[in-house]
Design a protein around this motif. Structure first.
Motif, PDB file in Angstrom:
ATOM      1  N   THR A   1       1.051  -1.333  -0.094  1.00 38.59           N
ATOM      2  CA  THR A   1      -0.004   0.061  -0.041  1.00 38.59           C
ATOM      3  C   THR A   1       0.870   1.197   0.041  1.00 38.59           C
ATOM      4  O   THR A   1       0.386   2.223  -0.663  1.00 38.59           O
ATOM      5  CB  THR A   1      -0.788  -0.041   1.250  1.00 38.59           C
ATOM      6  OG1 THR A   1      -1.752  -1.060   1.169  1.00 38.59           O
ATOM      7  CG2 THR A   1      -1.752   1.272   1.113  1.00 38.59           C
ATOM      8  N   VAL A   2       1.841   1.468   0.828  1.00 36.37           N
ATOM      9  CA  VAL A   2       2.824   2.422   0.797  1.00 36.37           C
ATOM     10  C   VAL A   2       3.395   2.688  -0.385  1.00 36.37           C
ATOM     11  O   VAL A   2       3.491   3.815  -0.883  1.00 36.37           O
ATOM     12  CB  VAL A   2       3.803   2.179   1.971  1.00 36.37           C
ATOM     13  CG1 VAL A   2       4.979   3.239   2.127  1.00 36.37           C
ATOM     14  CG2 VAL A   2       3.228   2.288   3.397  1.00 36.37           C
ATOM     15  N   CYS A   3       3.829   1.495  -1.140  1.00 33.44           N
ATOM     16  CA  CYS A   3       4.618   1.750  -2.642  1.00 33.44           C
ATOM     17  C   CYS A   3       3.683   2.203  -3.342  1.00 33.44           C
ATOM     18  O   CYS A   3       3.943   3.132  -4.061  1.00 33.44           O
ATOM     19  CB  CYS A   3       5.262   0.332  -2.889  1.00 33.44           C
ATOM     20  SG  CYS A   3       6.642  -0.198  -1.888  1.00 33.44           S
TER      21      CYS A   3
ATOM     22  N   GLY B   1       3.402   5.982  -3.400  1.00 32.16           N
ATOM     23  CA  GLY B   1       4.739   6.596  -3.612  1.00 32.16           C
ATOM     24  C   GLY B   1       5.600   7.050  -2.645  1.00 32.16           C
ATOM     25  O   GLY B   1       6.421   7.697  -2.785  1.00 32.16           O
ATOM     26  N   GLU B   2       4.860   6.790  -1.327  1.00 32.65           N
ATOM     27  CA  GLU B   2       5.787   7.124  -0.118  1.00 32.65           C
ATOM     28  C   GLU B   2       6.907   6.148   0.239  1.00 32.65           C
ATOM     29  O   GLU B   2       6.944   5.008  -0.283  1.00 32.65           O
ATOM     30  CB  GLU B   2       4.847   6.847   0.921  1.00 32.65           C
ATOM     31  CG  GLU B   2       5.169   7.723   2.285  1.00 32.65           C
ATOM     32  CD  GLU B   2       3.921   7.535   3.184  1.00 32.65           C
ATOM     33  OE1 GLU B   2       4.544   7.738   4.583  1.00 32.65           O
ATOM     34  OE2 GLU B   2       3.019   7.469   3.030  1.00 32.65           O
ATOM     35  N   GLY B   3       8.066   6.328   0.736  1.00 30.76           N
ATOM     36  CA  GLY B   3       9.084   5.527   0.961  1.00 30.76           C
ATOM     37  C   GLY B   3       8.690   4.682   2.001  1.00 30.76           C
ATOM     38  O   GLY B   3       8.210   4.728   3.128  1.00 30.76           O
ATOM     39  N   VAL B   4       8.868   3.075   1.686  1.00 28.29           N
ATOM     40  CA  VAL B   4       8.514   2.117   2.202  1.00 28.29           C
ATOM     41  C   VAL B   4       9.050   1.938   3.652  1.00 28.29           C
ATOM     42  O   VAL B   4       8.572   1.674   4.721  1.00 28.29           O
ATOM     43  CB  VAL B   4       8.291   0.939   1.362  1.00 28.29           C
ATOM     44  CG1 VAL B   4       9.810   0.208   1.023  1.00 28.29           C
ATOM     45  CG2 VAL B   4       7.652  -0.226   2.015  1.00 28.29           C
ATOM     46  N   LEU B   5      10.456   1.675   3.640  1.00 29.58           N
ATOM     47  CA  LEU B   5      11.200   1.596   4.800  1.00 29.58           C
ATOM     48  C   LEU B   5      10.773   2.680   6.144  1.00 29.58           C
ATOM     49  O   LEU B   5      10.607   1.807   7.377  1.00 29.58           O
ATOM     50  CB  LEU B   5      12.842   1.819   4.585  1.00 29.58           C
ATOM     51  CG  LEU B   5      13.419   0.524   3.669  1.00 29.58           C
ATOM     52  CD1 LEU B   5      14.734   0.696   3.642  1.00 29.58           C
ATOM     53  CD2 LEU B   5      12.922  -0.821   4.515  1.00 29.58           C
ATOM     54  N   PRO B   6      10.843   3.680   5.816  1.00 29.64           N
ATOM     55  CA  PRO B   6      10.442   4.450   6.987  1.00 29.64           C
ATOM     56  C   PRO B   6       9.068   4.136   7.858  1.00 29.64           C
ATOM     57  O   PRO B   6       9.106   4.271   9.047  1.00 29.64           O
ATOM     58  CB  PRO B   6      10.353   6.229   6.602  1.00 29.64           C
ATOM     59  CG  PRO B   6      11.319   6.238   5.317  1.00 29.64           C
ATOM     60  CD  PRO B   6      11.123   4.759   4.867  1.00 29.64           C
TER      61      PRO B   6
ATOM     62  N   ASN C   1      11.925   1.220  -9.978  1.00 30.36           N
ATOM     63  CA  ASN C   1      12.400   2.237  -9.185  1.00 30.36           C
ATOM     64  C   ASN C   1      11.284   2.645  -8.295  1.00 30.36           C
ATOM     65  O   ASN C   1      10.566   3.581  -8.344  1.00 30.36           O
ATOM     66  CB  ASN C   1      12.452   3.487 -10.331  1.00 30.36           C
ATOM     67  CG  ASN C   1      13.342   4.611  -9.554  1.00 30.36           C
ATOM     68  OD1 ASN C   1      13.761   4.458  -8.564  1.00 30.36           O
ATOM     69  ND2 ASN C   1      13.071   5.689 -10.322  1.00 30.36           N
ATOM     70  N   VAL C   2      11.221   1.979  -7.049  1.00 26.63           N
ATOM     71  CA  VAL C   2      10.225   2.186  -6.165  1.00 26.63           C
ATOM     72  C   VAL C   2      11.105   3.114  -4.879  1.00 26.63           C
ATOM     73  O   VAL C   2      11.968   2.665  -4.647  1.00 26.63           O
ATOM     74  CB  VAL C   2       9.441   0.980  -5.790  1.00 26.63           C
ATOM     75  CG1 VAL C   2       8.609   1.253  -4.458  1.00 26.63           C
ATOM     76  CG2 VAL C   2       9.088  -0.070  -6.705  1.00 26.63           C
TER      77      VAL C   2
END
Length: 90
Positions: free
Chosen positions: A17-19, A22-27, A88-89
């Motif tokens: 969902t985060v990907c 377009g948000e950064g997934v790790l944080p 490129n995610v």
């Protein structure tokens, strides 16, 4: 931190969902699951069969109990996660 099957499912779904947003997934994942080792790399760098394949990344389980982390297929031994990113995610 030991992972349950429910934890893994929640992490995978939240990560997808985060990907998608377009948000950064790790944080986001690290905030939701503090203390859990989570890392990422390009999918082309990983030859192991993923625990779960997704649109934005493949999920690999990690056993982080020893000095050297290793990919594991055993969810009972999983203490961390590797996101093998497609394209490129963020």
């Amino acid at each position: 931190m030991k992972l349950t099957d429910e934890d893994i499912a929640v992490l995978f779904d939240l990560g997808q969902t985060v990907c998608r947003s377009g948000e950064g997934v790790l944080p986001v994942l690290r905030t939701q699951f503090p203390g859990l080792p989570i890392t990422q790399c390009p999918a082309s760098d990983v030859s192991d069969v993923p625990f779960r394949a997704g649109e934005y990344f493949d999920l690999h389980l990690l056993d982080t109990r020893d000095h050297c982390w290793k990919v594991t297929a055993n969810s009972l031994a999983a203490t961390g996660l590797l996101l093998a990113m497609h394209g490129n995610v963020p």
